[in-house]
Design an enzyme around this catalytic site. Structure first.
Site, PDB file in Angstrom:
ATOM      1  N   THR A 186       0.865  -1.179   0.000  1.00 58.12           N
ATOM      2  CA  THR A 186       0.000   0.000   0.000  1.00 58.12           C
ATOM      3  C   THR A 186       0.897   1.222   0.000  1.00 58.12           C
ATOM      4  O   THR A 186       1.976   1.202   0.594  1.00 58.12           O
ATOM      5  CB  THR A 186      -0.902   0.072   1.247  1.00 58.12           C
ATOM      6  N   GLU A 331      -5.084  -4.848   1.319  1.00 59.05           N
ATOM      7  CA  GLU A 331      -5.009  -5.897   2.338  1.00 59.05           C
ATOM      8  C   GLU A 331      -6.116  -6.952   2.201  1.00 59.05           C
ATOM      9  O   GLU A 331      -6.077  -7.975   2.856  1.00 59.05           O
ATOM     10  CB  GLU A 331      -5.109  -5.271   3.743  1.00 59.05           C
ATOM     11  N   LYS A 441     -14.059  15.743  13.718  1.00 58.41           N
ATOM     12  CA  LYS A 441     -14.826  15.587  14.948  1.00 58.41           C
ATOM     13  C   LYS A 441     -15.133  16.954  15.540  1.00 58.41           C
ATOM     14  O   LYS A 441     -14.265  17.605  16.100  1.00 58.41           O
ATOM     15  CB  LYS A 441     -14.035  14.730  15.939  1.00 58.41           C
ATOM     16  N   TRP A 446     -19.018  13.143  14.992  1.00 55.62           N
ATOM     17  CA  TRP A 446     -18.365  12.926  13.705  1.00 55.62           C
ATOM     18  C   TRP A 446     -19.132  13.565  12.558  1.00 55.62           C
ATOM     19  O   TRP A 446     -20.344  13.434  12.455  1.00 55.62           O
ATOM     20  CB  TRP A 446     -18.285  11.418  13.402  1.00 55.62           C
TER      21      TRP A 446
HETATM   22  P1  ADP Z   1      -4.056   2.781  -0.989  1.00 56.10           P
HETATM   23  O1  ADP Z   1      -4.287   2.665   0.489  1.00 56.10           O
HETATM   24  O2  ADP Z   1      -2.756   2.323  -1.467  1.00 56.10           O
HETATM   25  O3  ADP Z   1      -4.557   4.059  -1.561  1.00 56.10           O
HETATM   26  P2  ADP Z   1      -6.102   0.816  -1.305  1.00 56.10           P
HETATM   27  O4  ADP Z   1      -6.742   0.476  -2.574  1.00 56.10           O
HETATM   28  O5  ADP Z   1      -5.594  -0.266  -0.460  1.00 56.10           O
HETATM   29  O6  ADP Z   1      -4.973   1.724  -1.706  1.00 56.10           O
HETATM   30  O7  ADP Z   1      -7.066   1.743  -0.489  1.00 56.10           O
HETATM   31  C1  ADP Z   1      -8.086   1.212   0.260  1.00 56.10           C
HETATM   32  C2  ADP Z   1      -8.932   2.315   0.800  1.00 56.10           C
HETATM   33  O8  ADP Z   1      -9.643   2.967  -0.260  1.00 56.10           O
HETATM   34  C3  ADP Z   1     -10.010   1.822   1.716  1.00 56.10           C
HETATM   35  O9  ADP Z   1      -9.517   1.588   3.010  1.00 56.10           O
HETATM   36  C4  ADP Z   1     -11.007   2.983   1.659  1.00 56.10           C
HETATM   37  O10 ADP Z   1     -10.625   4.042   2.501  1.00 56.10           O
HETATM   38  C5  ADP Z   1     -10.899   3.446   0.228  1.00 56.10           C
HETATM   39  N1  ADP Z   1     -12.003   2.867  -0.538  1.00 56.10           N
HETATM   40  C6  ADP Z   1     -11.984   1.774  -1.298  1.00 56.10           C
HETATM   41  N2  ADP Z   1     -13.193   1.543  -1.841  1.00 56.10           N
HETATM   42  C7  ADP Z   1     -14.016   2.519  -1.401  1.00 56.10           C
HETATM   43  C8  ADP Z   1     -15.409   2.840  -1.582  1.00 56.10           C
HETATM   44  N3  ADP Z   1     -16.189   2.121  -2.357  1.00 56.10           N
HETATM   45  N4  ADP Z   1     -15.897   3.930  -0.947  1.00 56.10           N
HETATM   46  C9  ADP Z   1     -15.108   4.682  -0.172  1.00 56.10           C
HETATM   47  N5  ADP Z   1     -13.795   4.436   0.043  1.00 56.10           N
HETATM   48  C10 ADP Z   1     -13.262   3.377  -0.554  1.00 56.10           C
END
Ligand code: ADP
Length: 544
Positions: A186, A331, A441, A446
């Site tokens: 990541t 992950e 917050k 929130w």
């Molecule tokens: P990186 O962290 O490298 O940018 P990731 O693809 O692992 O790449 O990111 C995952 C994150 O992307 C999730 O934890 C979430 O915060 C966000 N995410 C993924 N899909 C969605 C979704 N449908 N709506 C909102 N946030 C999303």
């Protein structure tokens, strides 16, 4: 225990392609090459070349467990690497070419990549830092001799030369299904990047999960174009799911602009396409500018970041598509939830229908729970927000060689802390409302930055919006909204406030609204709140 009397055949990635070569020999994998022309072959030929690649990898000295780096676009050669590298029991380590140099240096060395396969137009990414990769023994340029550019890389080899003359069959080893197959780091908004190490078992189960009926169309007669890069979480599993189902696979290469994507969607008869909202914004702009329509596309999947409601509306109402939102993380392989197409849609029309699509149904194999700050489980009532945790056979049980990060990410009872904040309704419909680190917050309550951004983006003049928390003497934090207007538009803060007034609770109203030319994005194309907070760190709210 009374043991079942069933064969103990392991789940293996190479068996997917082996099956497709037999069952769907002429169903095509189509690629836009880095050089430009379209390349096409059937799954049978893809499998033969994958065997040749396996011989070439062996000749390079790659052993079981070795990490093989790739820095490449979505093309047939990358597809061959997905299967060939995992097939011999090595680990296909996809690297994001948009990473900052220091992140790339850390990742290549932390993963201890033996060799790196690289697309010819991405050579500059590593040429300037080859001396930082002492463990990398060779660089294989993913091209033929004719198209090999000059390079300063030491020990640069040519992909097609390595494959030429190799046998078209390979005696694939029978691997334990828990064998590591691939890895992806990541980008890491804080600290060093962290590696997720997938297995054959997790990958095959994830691919089967994607084929759940009613979510995305797969099967004979269908065609998928993953715009989501193969360097990012295995292109959301599409290169594995498509050959299982006999779906034609279209790989867009390096050209990801609206016009190039549209051309492939139409020319190849694509029915399903997947990508992040930024890509869909580019395509939408192109469609509107040119008046073009889709003739075959039926499903558009958006994931990786929250899709704005206005975009769902545009694609569904103006272009007749079925928009499917997916949620996942590096992950989690990544897909855990996708689509809201079930009974929850019954009787819903217009806006209510589109709004329901902001939610996504969990897949079989994935369990979700919401936890509050004291570790208590929260109800799935569609309103209560909590930190999302998940578990299942395609979710990590720790990060690659990183005990500290693993300990922080895993709970004592074996769940993965996602760092996302969400609600869950109707038992299994997830809606992401925030990231724990992006939460705003105000006076202990929130405010969902995603909701706020979504409502701002429903204003016709707003192209992109991001909400961040700013310090406030009375409320601890208050929201600030940062907006990019569509070209030639200049809505002004008052118009935005007026627009938001009827759409959000009054106490959610941003204290300040700023307009910028563009927002900073991460290597995976998401708005970087970290950089945004940095940029506005000296800003004092007008209400403070
Ligand atoms: P990186 O962290 O490298 O940018 P990731 O693809 O692992 O790449 O990111 C995952 C994150 O992307 C999730 O934890 C979430 O915060 C966000 N995410 C993924 N899909 C969605 C979704 N449908 N709506 C909102 N946030 C999303």
């Amino acid at each position: 225990m009374l043991e079942g009397q069933m064969m103990d055949r392991p789940l293996q990635i190479i068996d997917i392609l082996k099956h497709a070569a037999k069952a769907f020999p002429t169903i095509e994998v189509v690629s836009r090459t880095v050089e430009g022309p379209i390349h096409r072959y059937g799954y049978r030929d893809a499998y033969k070349r994958t065997a040749q690649l396996a011989h070439a990898l062996k000749a390079l000295g790659i052993e079981e467990g070795d990490r093989v780096g790739t820095i490449a676009w979505n093309t047939f050669r990358h597809f061959e690497l997905y299967y060939g590298v995992s097939g011999i029991g090595a680990v296909c380590h996809t690297l994001n070419p948009r990473l900052f140099a220091d992140q790339l240096e850390y990742i290549v060395n932390h993963a201890d990549d033996r060799v790196i396969f690289i697309d010819s137009n991405l050579l500059p990414v590593v040429e300037k830092m080859a001396d930082k990769f002492p463990g990398v023994k060779a660089y294989i340029v993913m091209s033929d001799r004719e198209n090999m550019p000059e390079t300063s890389l030491p020990n640069a080899l040519c992909y097609e030369e390595l494959l030429a003359g190799q046998p078209e069959t390979f005696d694939w080893p029978l691997l334990d299904e828990k064998t590591a197959s691939a890895m992806c780091y990541t980008s890491g908004t804080t600290g060093n990047p962290k590696g997720s190490l997938y297995s054959h078992r997790s990958t095959v189960l994830h691919a089967l999960g994607l084929l759940a009926p009613g979510v995305m169309p797969f099967g004979l007669g269908t065609c998928v174009l993953p715009v989501v890069p193969m360097f990012h979480v295995q292109a959301w599993g599409q290169p594995y799911a498509a050959p299982i189902a006999g779906t034609k696979l279209v790989l867009p290469g390096p050209k990801l602009d609206g016009e190039s994507i549209y051309e492939l969607l139409e020319n190849e008869g694509v029915t399903l396409t997947l990508g992040v909202p930024t890509i869909w914004m580019g395509l939408l702009t192109h469609l509107r500018e040119t008046g073009k329509r889709f003739t075959t596309l039926s499903h558009l999947v958006s994931g990786g970041a929250a899709i704005p409601l206005s975009m769902i509306k545009a694609y569904e109402e103006e272009y007749g598509l079925n928009v499917v939102q997916g949620w996942g993380m590096t992950e989690t392989s990544p897909v855990c939830c996708a689509g809201a197409n079930g009974p929850e849609m019954e009787g819903l029309e217009g806006d209510a229908r589109h709004e329901q699509k902001l939610r996504q149904r969990q897949f079989f194999g994935v369990e979700l729970r919401l936890i509050d700050e004291d570790g208590n489980e929260l109800p799935h009532d569609g309103e209560t927000q909590g930190e999302l945790q998940c578990r299942g056979p395609w979710i990590i049980n720790g990060y690659y060689r990183n005990e500290e990060a693993s300990a922080a990410a895993m709970t004592g009872d074996g769940w993965f802390r996602t760092g996302d904040v969400a609600t869950i309704s109707d038992g299994a419909l997830l809606q992401i409302t925030d990231r724990t680190k992006d939460l705003i917050k105000s006076g202990g309550e929130w405010i969902s930055s995603i909701d706020l951004e979504n409502e701002a983006m429903s204003h016709p003049d707003v192209a992109e919006a991001a909400a961040i928390a700013m310090p406030h003497p009375k409320w601890q934090e208050r929201p600030m909204l940062i907006i990019v207007a569509h070209p030639g538009k200049n809505p002004g803060a008052e118009a935005i406030r007026e627009h938001l007034k009827s759409r959000i609770a009054s106490w959610w109203m941003p204290d300040d609204i700023a307009f910028v030319e563009e927002l900073p994005h991460t290597a995976t194309g998401k708005v970087s709140k970290l950089q945004l907070r940095e940029r506005f760190k000296d800003h004092v709210l007008s209400t403070a």
